[in-house]
Design an enzyme around this catalytic site. Sequence first.
Site, short mmCIF file in Angstrom:
data_model
loop_
_atom_site.label_atom_id
_atom_site.label_comp_id
_atom_site.label_asym_id
_atom_site.label_seq_id
_atom_site.Cartn_x
_atom_site.Cartn_y
_atom_site.Cartn_z
N ARG A 1 7.78 4.42 -0.90
CA ARG A 1 8.55 3.28 -0.42
C ARG A 1 9.24 3.44 -1.88
O ARG A 1 10.36 1.95 -2.01
CB ARG A 1 8.17 2.10 -0.35
CG ARG A 1 6.94 2.33 0.69
CD ARG A 1 7.10 0.62 1.30
NE ARG A 1 6.58 -0.34 0.87
CZ ARG A 1 5.17 -1.72 1.14
NH1 ARG A 1 5.23 -1.02 2.20
NH2 ARG A 1 5.45 -2.47 0.93
N ARG B 1 2.25 3.66 9.19
CA ARG B 1 1.94 3.21 10.31
C ARG B 1 1.22 3.96 11.49
O ARG B 1 0.84 5.13 11.34
CB ARG B 1 2.76 2.08 11.33
CG ARG B 1 2.60 0.97 9.90
CD ARG B 1 3.21 -0.26 9.88
NE ARG B 1 1.89 -0.72 10.92
CZ ARG B 1 0.50 -1.80 9.94
NH1 ARG B 1 0.85 -1.28 8.76
NH2 ARG B 1 0.37 -2.33 10.71
N HIS C 1 2.07 3.84 -1.77
CA HIS C 1 3.48 2.90 -1.47
C HIS C 1 4.25 3.32 -2.69
O HIS C 1 5.61 2.96 -3.02
CB HIS C 1 2.86 1.31 -2.88
CG HIS C 1 2.76 0.37 -1.90
ND1 HIS C 1 0.90 0.70 -1.76
CD2 HIS C 1 3.02 -0.57 -0.70
CE1 HIS C 1 0.35 -0.27 -0.31
NE2 HIS C 1 1.64 -0.88 -0.27
N ASP D 1 8.42 4.05 7.85
CA ASP D 1 8.07 4.62 8.87
C ASP D 1 9.11 5.25 10.53
O ASP D 1 8.45 6.03 10.57
CB ASP D 1 7.42 3.48 9.90
CG ASP D 1 6.64 2.31 8.75
OD1 ASP D 1 6.36 3.17 7.67
OD2 ASP D 1 6.16 1.22 8.84
N GLY E 1 8.54 -5.90 13.12
CA GLY E 1 7.48 -7.19 13.11
C GLY E 1 9.26 -8.24 12.71
O GLY E 1 9.27 -9.47 13.69
N GLY F 1 7.63 -4.72 4.47
CA GLY F 1 7.66 -3.94 3.59
C GLY F 1 8.90 -3.86 2.77
O GLY F 1 10.01 -3.00 3.64
N GLU G 1 -1.25 7.43 7.78
CA GLU G 1 -2.66 6.58 7.87
C GLU G 1 -3.13 6.56 8.99
O GLU G 1 -4.16 6.47 9.19
CB GLU G 1 -1.83 5.97 6.61
CG GLU G 1 -0.74 4.59 7.57
CD GLU G 1 0.05 3.61 6.29
OE1 GLU G 1 -0.43 3.16 5.76
OE2 GLU G 1 0.54 2.97 6.98
N LYS H 1 4.21 -11.57 4.72
CA LYS H 1 3.05 -13.00 5.53
C LYS H 1 3.47 -13.87 5.85
O LYS H 1 3.24 -14.18 7.01
CB LYS H 1 2.21 -13.33 4.22
CG LYS H 1 0.75 -12.60 3.56
CD LYS H 1 0.63 -13.12 2.00
CE LYS H 1 -1.15 -11.61 1.31
NZ LYS H 1 -0.30 -12.11 0.30
O1 F6P Z 1 6.03 -0.58 7.04
C1 F6P Z 1 5.73 0.08 6.33
C2 F6P Z 1 4.45 0.38 5.34
O2 F6P Z 1 5.19 0.76 4.60
C3 F6P Z 1 3.96 1.54 6.45
O3 F6P Z 1 4.15 2.56 6.53
C4 F6P Z 1 2.42 0.90 5.42
O4 F6P Z 1 1.29 0.82 6.52
C5 F6P Z 1 2.40 -0.64 5.22
O5 F6P Z 1 3.76 -1.25 4.93
C6 F6P Z 1 2.05 -1.62 3.31
O6 F6P Z 1 2.05 -2.88 3.88
P1 F6P Z 1 1.43 -3.50 2.46
O7 F6P Z 1 3.04 -3.11 1.88
O8 F6P Z 1 1.51 -5.01 3.38
O9 F6P Z 1 0.22 -2.39 2.09
#
Ligand code: F6P
Length: 369
Positions: free
Chosen positions: A296, A194, A293, A150, A127, A16, A245, A84
Amino acid sequence: MAKNNIKRIAINTGGGDAPGLNAVIRAATIAALNRGWECIGIRDGYNGLLLPEEYPDGGLIPLTSERVRGITHLGGTILGTTNKGNPMKYPVKGKDGKMHETDRTGEVVQLFKRSKIDALISIGGDGSLTISNALAKKGLRVVGVPKTIDNDLEKTVITFGFDTAVGFATMCLDRLHSTAEAHQRIMVVEMMGRYAGWIALNSGISGTADAILIPEIPYDIRIVAEKIQERYSRGRKFAIVVVAEGARAKGGTYSVVSKELGRADRLGGAGERVSEELQQLTGRESRCVVLGHLLRGGSPTTFDRLISLRFGAAAVRALEEGKSGVMVALDPPTVRYVPLEQATRRMKTVPLDCDTMLTARDLGICFGD
Ligand code: F6P
């Protein structure tokens, strides 16, 4: 002769996105170019290398000083990212027509050799850094940079992106207070993070939430409802409840939206669940807001910009010093290098005895325990 035989390095961003990625890319590129190294950006994690046919204009982008000009303050990543394309668990269609996870890390190392790339700066979370570790073990020269809103990475005091996410979440909590009070409602705010409660905890305290539910403390919803009722009875006829979450009830499970091959489970729904239960138990109107999001996006804070620039430059210095298989870590007032093996061994969750938790408890914030 180039120092440590480095002539050409690559940079990629995986998982992410997080505010500060572009600042790392800029600092690493400029520091590399200043050493006379060529610098290449791999698009979308490893996809630019693994799937060149999908990039008619090139999966590998030359990173020049022009290309990284004016990007320090920008969110996202000029290289693109994906959660992915994990080469350790690459989804491939088998002879049975079903999708299977295949390890393509050996192939990735070969592709680096074939592309005459001597080393990689890999910017990512748990990851992506686990992949970096696997590639380092197969002989690729790799330095990792810890990214994630996170803040769940071990061995670094903080990851970049976290400060921006917490600042935005706190601003949202400030804004929700007035509407909660105007309607005498419970406002439940779900936040990413997460399986770690860092964003929820830090913004929840700063944004004066009444309850904060984090993955580290499985909650009893009746305790949260009691706290809210007691607050209303004191004349404070609204409440703000922050829900990570990854929060779950005692004896309950995580709220998972979907599971997909080759990627981590998608979390979601914890806030709505809490909101419905609180409405039922208290008889008070409740609304759920999911920040998702939004946490982010946007421009990195000064703190995130600065550590991102420091991390990017430090990654280049590490390669120059001949280091590999390490992650840059913040250890104020400096940065240090820790083995990727250690950095990815386990997730950094909120220690229940840390002073931030004690502060929250002293302020009377309810954790549902
Ligand atoms: O790891 C960053 C994060 O934003 C987590 O907080 C969240 O669970 C995950 O990525 C969401 O991922 P995606 O953008 O695939 O929905």
